[in-house]
Design an enzyme around this catalytic site. Structure first.
Site, short mmCIF file in Angstrom:
data_model
loop_
_atom_site.label_atom_id
_atom_site.label_comp_id
_atom_site.label_asym_id
_atom_site.label_seq_id
_atom_site.Cartn_x
_atom_site.Cartn_y
_atom_site.Cartn_z
N ASP A 49 0.86 -1.18 0.00
CA ASP A 49 0.00 0.00 0.00
C ASP A 49 0.90 1.23 0.00
OD1 ASP A 49 -2.01 -1.79 0.15
OD2 ASP A 49 -2.81 -1.12 2.07
N ASP B 186 -14.22 -4.64 -3.94
CA ASP B 186 -14.23 -4.58 -2.48
C ASP B 186 -15.64 -4.94 -2.03
OD1 ASP B 186 -11.62 -3.75 -2.54
OD2 ASP B 186 -12.05 -1.64 -2.14
#
Lengths: 250, 208
Positions: free
Chosen positions: A11, A130
């Site tokens: 990330d 997601d």
């Protein structure tokens, strides 16, 4: 025989590696280029960069990160986060990304998936889903997990396959950051529904979770924390999978 | 010595460029161009290809004189040429992706969709698969049999003459993953994404 892939995810925020717990509460931990190099030398099958706050902030830093990384890493590099348009995809590919993952834009405008897969080939278009459990299945969220959409995740997965996605990166919002394992039912349902490869994501805390992910039908397993904080090396993960008769590249 | 990577808008070639520059290590000049004269005078040519067979062939044809120049380079002058992924597939007579499209016709054969066996084999074939070397090839010097290579494709080249096949990989059937016919080389896998072993194959081609 085709091997199952292990994909460490980094990330990235403002050009630096961070790892969120449930997408908030970020800790800074390192230079993405060096991290990626360590992973590729350690046997990572692919590297994934997720520019997590890209939707809201100046994202030019990611292009530099991708450019530098692609000159040092010779395994496939997927980049996602804040990808809005065919032009964004073009720019990332030109910087050296091999695949681009699209999340919010795929929900808001399917043409981005259709047009980009036609223009660059399905092989470089990954749709990131997601998903969060609700009363009748799973619902898709956008904007890094912040916005509910009311869209059913399984139906959306099939739609993306038809629109030209080459792979689906499926993250369980309920599991992400918990280290309690993938949402196996979600992975099974999506993998058996589509004929394109599924990458399982969200929730890995142990090596057994990786085994469960592959057994659910996913072609690849993505993990961040267990690798990032050095709990396990990529090689340890692969040796463990191999010991459980799961074909991996060693 | 110089090696030219043909830039004909065939999709993303930055990884191909990066890997050739890494393998060449400043000893060999790597050009990236669609300039016909530069291609003609080059020592070696790399023909990458991403996206569909049809879109790559159309992109080749949209550059006036490029196909003729490649024919002259590889067929008349018999200089070394390496096709990667759809670059290899275009060696065939015909491809069937999207619609029937004529290829370069350098290797007699056709390009078909991989048989998914009713969804048993997911497509695209994405990931690391083993190289089964069935014939010695100059680009496999120092490469061990069963080495892993990175693949991303849904179509396969089926040549009429199997003797041009230097390696296969197992996915649904024995898929052709590398070709050597005199001066013409091709890989279905992506050496530019196959880590150190891939770089070795690129190095072998550069040093032919």
């Amino acid at each position: 025989m085709l091997k199952n892939r292990i994909i460490p995810c980094l990330d990235v925020k403002n050009g630096r590696v961070v790892k969120g717990i449930n997408f908030v509460d970020l800790k800074d931990a390192g230079d993405p280029v060096e991290q990626a190099k360590i992973y590729s030398n350690g046997g990572a099958d692919e590297i994934c960069f997720l520019d997590i706050t890209a939707s809201n902030e100046n994202r030019d830093t990611i292009y530099e990160v991708v450019d530098k990384t692609s000159k040092k890493c010779f395994v496939p590099l997927t980049v996602g986060g804040g990808v809005r348009s065919v032009e964004d995809i073009n720019k990332l590919l030109n910087c050296g990304a091999d695949k681009v993952s699209i999340n919010t834009a795929a929900v808001q405008n399917v043409k981005v998936v259709e047009d980009s897969s036609r223009k660059f080939g399905s092989q470089c278009i990954v749709v990131a889903i997601d998903a969060k459990r609700n009363n009748d299945g799973w619902e898709i969220f956008t904007h890094g997990g912040r916005n509910p959409t009311g869209i059913n995740a399984l139906e959306f997965a099939s739609k993306m396959e038809k629109c030209g996605a080459g792979e689906l990166l499926v993250t369980s919002m309920d599991k992400d950051g918990t280290q309690s394992g993938y949402d196996i039912e979600l992975m099974q349902k999506i993998s058996s529904r589509v004929n394109i490869p599924v990458i399982a994501s969200g929730g890995v805390g142990t090596l057994d979770h990786l085994v469960e992910g592959i057994k659910s039908g996913a072609s690849a397993v993505l993990a961040a924390s267990i690798f990032h904080y050095g709990t396990y090396s990529i090689n340890e993960a692969k040796q463990y999978l191999a010991s459980k008769d799961i074909p991996v590249r060693i | 010595m110089n090696v030219t990577i043909v830039d004909y808008n065939s999709g993303n070639i930055s990884s191909v460029i990066n890997s050739f520059k890494e393998a060449a290590k400043d000893k060999v000049s790597i050009e990236v161009t669609s300039d016909l004269n530069k291609i003609r005078t080059s020592d070696k040519v790399v023909l990458p290809g991403q996206g569909s067979f049809k879109s790559c062939v159309e992109a080749l044809n949209s550059i006036n004189g490029l196909v003729d120049t490649l024919n002259e380079f590889a067929i008349t002058n018999k200089k070394p040429l390496l096709g990667i992924c759809v670059g290899l597939q275009m060696f065939a007579d015909i491809g069937y992706e999207e619609t029937e499209t004529k290829g370069l016709g350098w290797i007699s054969g056709k390009v078909y969709k991989i048989d998914s066996q009713n969804g048993k084999f997911k497509l695209p074939h994405i990931g690391w698969n083993e190289l089964n070397i069935i014939k010695e090839s100059k680009i496999f010097k120092g490469i061990k049999n069963n080495s892993h290579m990175y693949f991303v494709h849904s179509y396969e080249l089926i040549p009429e003459d199997r003797s041009v096949v230097s390696a296969t990989t197992e996915y649904s059937s024995n898929i052709v993953c590398s070709i050597e016919k005199e001066n013409i080389f091709g890989t279905q896998f992506h050496p530019e994404k196959s880590d150190k072993i891939g770089l070795k194959i690129i190095d072998n081609f550069i040093n032919l």
